[in-house]
Design a protein around this motif. Structure first.
Motif, PDB file in Angstrom:
ATOM      1  N   ALA A  72      -3.450 -32.387   9.112  1.00  0.00           N
ATOM      2  CA  ALA A  72      -2.467 -33.332   9.678  1.00  0.00           C
ATOM      3  C   ALA A  72      -1.151 -32.728   8.725  1.00  0.00           C
ATOM      4  O   ALA A  72      -0.094 -32.919   9.246  1.00  0.00           O
ATOM      5  CB  ALA A  72      -2.584 -34.796   8.871  1.00  0.00           C
ATOM      6  N   VAL A  73      -1.393 -32.201   7.379  1.00  0.00           N
ATOM      7  CA  VAL A  73      -0.259 -31.681   6.716  1.00  0.00           C
ATOM      8  C   VAL A  73       0.223 -30.311   7.732  1.00  0.00           C
ATOM      9  O   VAL A  73       1.410 -30.229   7.671  1.00  0.00           O
ATOM     10  CB  VAL A  73      -0.749 -31.185   5.312  1.00  0.00           C
ATOM     11  N   HIS A  74      -0.760 -29.734   8.147  1.00  0.00           N
ATOM     12  CA  HIS A  74      -0.181 -28.368   8.977  1.00  0.00           C
ATOM     13  C   HIS A  74       0.632 -28.870   9.962  1.00  0.00           C
ATOM     14  O   HIS A  74       1.425 -28.280  10.308  1.00  0.00           O
ATOM     15  CB  HIS A  74      -1.291 -27.614   9.491  1.00  0.00           C
ATOM     16  N   GLY A  75       0.267 -30.029  10.616  1.00  0.00           N
ATOM     17  CA  GLY A  75       0.881 -30.609  11.790  1.00  0.00           C
ATOM     18  C   GLY A  75       2.243 -31.309  11.263  1.00  0.00           C
ATOM     19  O   GLY A  75       3.368 -30.971  12.256  1.00  0.00           O
ATOM     20  N   HIS A  76       2.696 -31.200  10.233  1.00  0.00           N
ATOM     21  CA  HIS A  76       3.924 -31.537   9.621  1.00  0.00           C
ATOM     22  C   HIS A  76       4.826 -30.206   9.235  1.00  0.00           C
ATOM     23  O   HIS A  76       6.067 -30.357   9.725  1.00  0.00           O
ATOM     24  CB  HIS A  76       3.944 -32.437   8.457  1.00  0.00           C
ATOM     25  N   HIS A  77       3.990 -29.558   8.427  1.00  0.00           N
ATOM     26  CA  HIS A  77       4.914 -28.187   7.924  1.00  0.00           C
ATOM     27  C   HIS A  77       4.795 -27.141   8.906  1.00  0.00           C
ATOM     28  O   HIS A  77       5.667 -26.174   8.882  1.00  0.00           O
ATOM     29  CB  HIS A  77       4.319 -27.959   6.360  1.00  0.00           C
ATOM     30  N   ALA A 137      -2.591 -23.682  16.786  1.00  0.00           N
ATOM     31  CA  ALA A 137      -3.768 -24.102  16.329  1.00  0.00           C
ATOM     32  C   ALA A 137      -5.040 -23.616  17.076  1.00  0.00           C
ATOM     33  O   ALA A 137      -5.912 -22.683  16.673  1.00  0.00           O
ATOM     34  CB  ALA A 137      -3.963 -25.472  16.001  1.00  0.00           C
ATOM     35  N   LEU A 138      -4.898 -23.986  18.538  1.00  0.00           N
ATOM     36  CA  LEU A 138      -6.179 -23.397  19.251  1.00  0.00           C
ATOM     37  C   LEU A 138      -5.687 -22.987  20.397  1.00  0.00           C
ATOM     38  O   LEU A 138      -4.596 -23.355  20.926  1.00  0.00           O
ATOM     39  CB  LEU A 138      -6.855 -24.835  19.785  1.00  0.00           C
ATOM     40  N   ILE A 139      -6.273 -22.015  20.938  1.00  0.00           N
ATOM     41  CA  ILE A 139      -5.934 -21.530  22.414  1.00  0.00           C
ATOM     42  C   ILE A 139      -7.475 -21.550  23.245  1.00  0.00           C
ATOM     43  O   ILE A 139      -8.339 -21.469  22.657  1.00  0.00           O
ATOM     44  CB  ILE A 139      -5.892 -20.026  22.469  1.00  0.00           C
ATOM     45  N   LEU A 140      -7.331 -22.192  24.306  1.00  0.00           N
ATOM     46  CA  LEU A 140      -8.621 -22.392  25.263  1.00  0.00           C
ATOM     47  C   LEU A 140      -8.257 -21.864  26.770  1.00  0.00           C
ATOM     48  O   LEU A 140      -7.253 -22.558  27.303  1.00  0.00           O
ATOM     49  CB  LEU A 140      -9.138 -23.934  25.398  1.00  0.00           C
ATOM     50  N   ASN A 141      -8.676 -20.697  27.133  1.00  0.00           N
ATOM     51  CA  ASN A 141      -8.147 -20.370  28.405  1.00  0.00           C
ATOM     52  C   ASN A 141      -6.693 -20.067  28.447  1.00  0.00           C
ATOM     53  O   ASN A 141      -6.216 -19.310  27.550  1.00  0.00           O
ATOM     54  CB  ASN A 141      -8.642 -21.215  29.545  1.00  0.00           C
ATOM     55  N   ASP A 142      -5.944 -20.795  29.303  1.00  0.00           N
ATOM     56  CA  ASP A 142      -4.427 -20.593  29.506  1.00  0.00           C
ATOM     57  C   ASP A 142      -3.611 -21.651  28.574  1.00  0.00           C
ATOM     58  O   ASP A 142      -2.706 -21.763  28.820  1.00  0.00           O
ATOM     59  CB  ASP A 142      -4.140 -20.538  30.586  1.00  0.00           C
ATOM     60  N   ARG A 143      -4.709 -22.384  27.743  1.00  0.00           N
ATOM     61  CA  ARG A 143      -3.825 -23.644  27.202  1.00  0.00           C
ATOM     62  C   ARG A 143      -3.760 -23.159  25.805  1.00  0.00           C
ATOM     63  O   ARG A 143      -4.524 -22.920  24.979  1.00  0.00           O
ATOM     64  CB  ARG A 143      -4.713 -24.815  27.520  1.00  0.00           C
ATOM     65  N   THR A 144      -2.416 -23.555  25.152  1.00  0.00           N
ATOM     66  CA  THR A 144      -2.336 -23.430  23.662  1.00  0.00           C
ATOM     67  C   THR A 144      -1.853 -24.842  23.121  1.00  0.00           C
ATOM     68  O   THR A 144      -1.164 -25.356  23.663  1.00  0.00           O
ATOM     69  CB  THR A 144      -0.776 -22.532  23.566  1.00  0.00           C
ATOM     70  N   VAL A 145      -2.416 -25.041  21.985  1.00  0.00           N
ATOM     71  CA  VAL A 145      -2.429 -26.197  21.358  1.00  0.00           C
ATOM     72  C   VAL A 145      -1.704 -26.065  19.922  1.00  0.00           C
ATOM     73  O   VAL A 145      -2.384 -25.403  19.000  1.00  0.00           O
ATOM     74  CB  VAL A 145      -3.750 -26.938  20.975  1.00  0.00           C
ATOM     75  N   THR A 146      -0.618 -26.409  19.643  1.00  0.00           N
ATOM     76  CA  THR A 146       0.113 -26.261  18.367  1.00  0.00           C
ATOM     77  C   THR A 146      -0.413 -27.269  17.070  1.00  0.00           C
ATOM     78  O   THR A 146      -1.289 -28.295  17.616  1.00  0.00           O
ATOM     79  CB  THR A 146       1.611 -26.494  18.208  1.00  0.00           C
ATOM     80  N   TYR A 147      -0.351 -26.816  15.878  1.00  0.00           N
ATOM     81  CA  TYR A 147      -0.641 -28.033  14.878  1.00  0.00           C
ATOM     82  C   TYR A 147      -0.220 -29.186  15.035  1.00  0.00           C
ATOM     83  O   TYR A 147      -0.680 -30.457  14.768  1.00  0.00           O
ATOM     84  CB  TYR A 147      -0.552 -27.174  13.422  1.00  0.00           C
ATOM     85  N   GLY A 148       1.102 -29.264  15.571  1.00  0.00           N
ATOM     86  CA  GLY A 148       1.855 -30.753  15.711  1.00  0.00           C
ATOM     87  C   GLY A 148       0.980 -31.441  16.944  1.00  0.00           C
ATOM     88  O   GLY A 148       0.759 -32.446  16.564  1.00  0.00           O
ATOM     89  N   GLU A 149       0.805 -30.662  17.840  1.00  0.00           N
ATOM     90  CA  GLU A 149       0.227 -31.389  19.204  1.00  0.00           C
ATOM     91  C   GLU A 149      -1.360 -31.711  18.402  1.00  0.00           C
ATOM     92  O   GLU A 149      -1.954 -33.003  18.905  1.00  0.00           O
ATOM     93  CB  GLU A 149      -0.118 -30.313  20.252  1.00  0.00           C
ATOM     94  N   LEU A 150      -1.997 -31.063  17.902  1.00  0.00           N
ATOM     95  CA  LEU A 150      -3.304 -31.418  17.106  1.00  0.00           C
ATOM     96  C   LEU A 150      -3.487 -32.603  16.426  1.00  0.00           C
ATOM     97  O   LEU A 150      -4.353 -33.426  16.519  1.00  0.00           O
ATOM     98  CB  LEU A 150      -3.985 -30.069  16.600  1.00  0.00           C
TER      99      LEU A 150
END
Length: 489
Positions: free
Chosen positions: A11-16, A22-35
């Motif tokens: 959660a702290v990473h999601g703020h700073h 954070a994560l990549i699956l196939n063609d999808r990218t998820v940032t720490y904020g989105e996670l």
């Protein structure tokens, strides 16, 4: 770590580090904020279930960003997550949930919908199983079930914290690193290449389990995302070296699961010219307990499992029950800072754990040899010892001989019942593409290196990969079962 502390750190990473991947699956990218946002969404929905504090829930470990966020939400709320393989049959999944006293089975969809199906309690099924202790463990993993029903293993939060600290120091991990996560989410390898990397604020490239045998896809993931850290069973490296590609950004290559054949060392060294190579050895109950730094230019014939990592004690119990004081051979007992406190099944814990000189050791069932310099070699499993015509035979040694044939990609040897010999050996072999290997040629090769009783009576050769368990290891039970069915039809 798999605990509220890990969830809070993410959660702290999601703020700073909101816009960092954070994560990549196939063609999808998820940032720490989105996670972090997705985790909060699931926290809100968990609160609507009004679960009692410390309750256990079953979260089938689909390898998706949604499931990872759901697990983080479970950790945040002080609940305990049983995370079995999603490939388990409905009956096995229900039995594990009842043994763990899970209240609900939780699943999430790509649209972020949370489904909570109540688990029908069964006190008879739960008899002999201790309730999970939320003060010590937030995550329950299961063994592969290679010897029957999977065992439920609580992952101690303090143990994982120690493991993550060790791994971060040992491999010099930083938030700039990128891990290829090949193993299923329910496998203990995820403790390093997912949870430790998320704790650091680093990047994790998830291998879609539906495409795990697609070599070009896995190669593209490593190349496209500048992966710096790879760990996996030998099959991963066979896929990565097939096209002759070079992965210069990779800093660390971790061999685990099964012994890497010598024939793979040279191509692996060429594929990862800037990497350091390590063989790690452990199990779900203890996490990694041995490490060996590998020099790919020096084939060893059989790769050592190495020496105990910092804080680990290892003992060799000889056949007469005595503990070897220097060099010796016997069953391996280990005590690590990372190990579980015991299975939920208290009877199994009594069998598997023993206290020696005030420290609790896990009886691995692995047979090892320790030399005068303290280097350990794996000889096989105690349950891989069979008698063929009255002669004790090590299945792993037979496998190693067969796998050494240049046309063999992988091999498994299983014992089958035989009226005359008591046990006969059957080899299931996956050969290299374009190979013309035959069972006669392979048995001739085996005859040059093995005594007569150890030569497999039957050999099945195929051009397709070996069947795998949910943890990526060869499915010996399935191979054995299929062969027995064939011989009775």
């Amino acid at each position: 770590m798999p605990s509220p502390c890990l969830a809070e750190t993410v959660a702290v990473h999601g703020h700073h580090r909101r816009h960092q991947t954070a994560l990549i699956l196939n063609d999808r990218t998820v940032t720490y904020g989105e996670l972090s946002d997705l985790t909060q969404t699931y926290r809100d929905r968990l609160l609507q279930l009004r679960l009692l504090a410390g309750s256990t829930v079953c979260v089938p470990a689909y390898k998706t960003p949604e499931t990872i966020a759901l697990l983080l939400a479970v950790f945040h709320e002080g609940l305990v997550a049983l995370a079995p393989s999603p490939d388990l049959g409905a009956a096995a999944l229900a039995r594990l949930s009842q043994q763990a006293r899970a209240t609900h089975t939780l699943t999430v969809s790509a649209s972020n919908a949370l489904t909570a199906d109540p688990v029908q309690g069964n006190e008879e099924e739960a008899e002999g199983f201790a309730p999970a202790d939320p003060g010590r463990s937030s995550l329950l993993l299961t063994t592969s079930g290679s010897t029957g029903t999977p065992k439920i293993v609580p992952i101690a939060a303090a143990g994982f914290e120690a493991f993550a600290a060790w791994a971060t120091h040992e491999f010099g991990l930083t938030p700039s690193d990128v891990a290829l996560s090949y193993a299923p989410l329910n496998f203990d390898l995820a403790l390093l290449d997912i949870w430790t990397f998320l704790q650091l604020g680093a990047q994790v490239v998830l291998v879609d389990q539906g495409r795990a045998t697609d070599g070009p896809h896995v190669q593209a993931l490593v190349a496209t995302h500048d992966v710096t850290f790879v760990q996996g069973v030998p099959m991963v490296y066979r896929q990565l070296v097939e096209a002759g590609a070079v992965f210069t950004p990779v800093r660390h290559v971790i061999f685990t699961g099964d012994s890497l054949p010598d024939a793979l060392l040279t191509p692996v060294s060429s594929a990862f010219p800037q990497a350091r190579f390590h063989n790690v050895f452990g199990c779900t109950e203890t996490n990694d307990s041995f490490i060996h730094t590998v020099d790919p230019s020096v084939p060893s014939g059989r790769m050592p499992i190495g020496r105990p990592i910092a804080g680990t004690d290892a003992l060799v119990r000889e056949p007469d029950g005595a503990i070897a004081q220097s060099a010796g051979s016997g069953e391996l007992l280990v005590a690590t800072p990372f190990q579980t406190d015991g299975y939920l099944n208290t009877a199994l814990s009594t069998e598997a754990f023993t206290v020696i000189d005030g420290r609790t050791y896990y009886r691995t069932g692995d047979l090892v040899t320790r030399d005068e310099d303290g280097l350990y070699m794996l000889q096989g499993r105690a349950d891989w010892q069979v008698k063929v015509r009255g002669v004790r035979t090590n299945l792993q040694e037979v496998e190693q001989v067969i796998a050494a044939h240049p046309d063999v990609a992988e091999a498994v040897v299983v014992p089958l019942p035989d009226e005359q010999a008591g046990v006969r050996l059957h080899a299931h072999v996956s050969r290299h593409p374009s190979s013309t290997l035959t069972s006669l040629r392979l048995r001739t090769h085996a005859g040059k290196h093995l005594p007569r009783h150890a030569i497999p009576t039957s050999v099945y050769i195929t051009d397709i990969p070996l069947p795998r368990t949910s943890t990526g290891k060869p499915d010996r039970n399935l191979i054995k079962s299929n062969r027995m069915k064939e011989t009775h039809t």
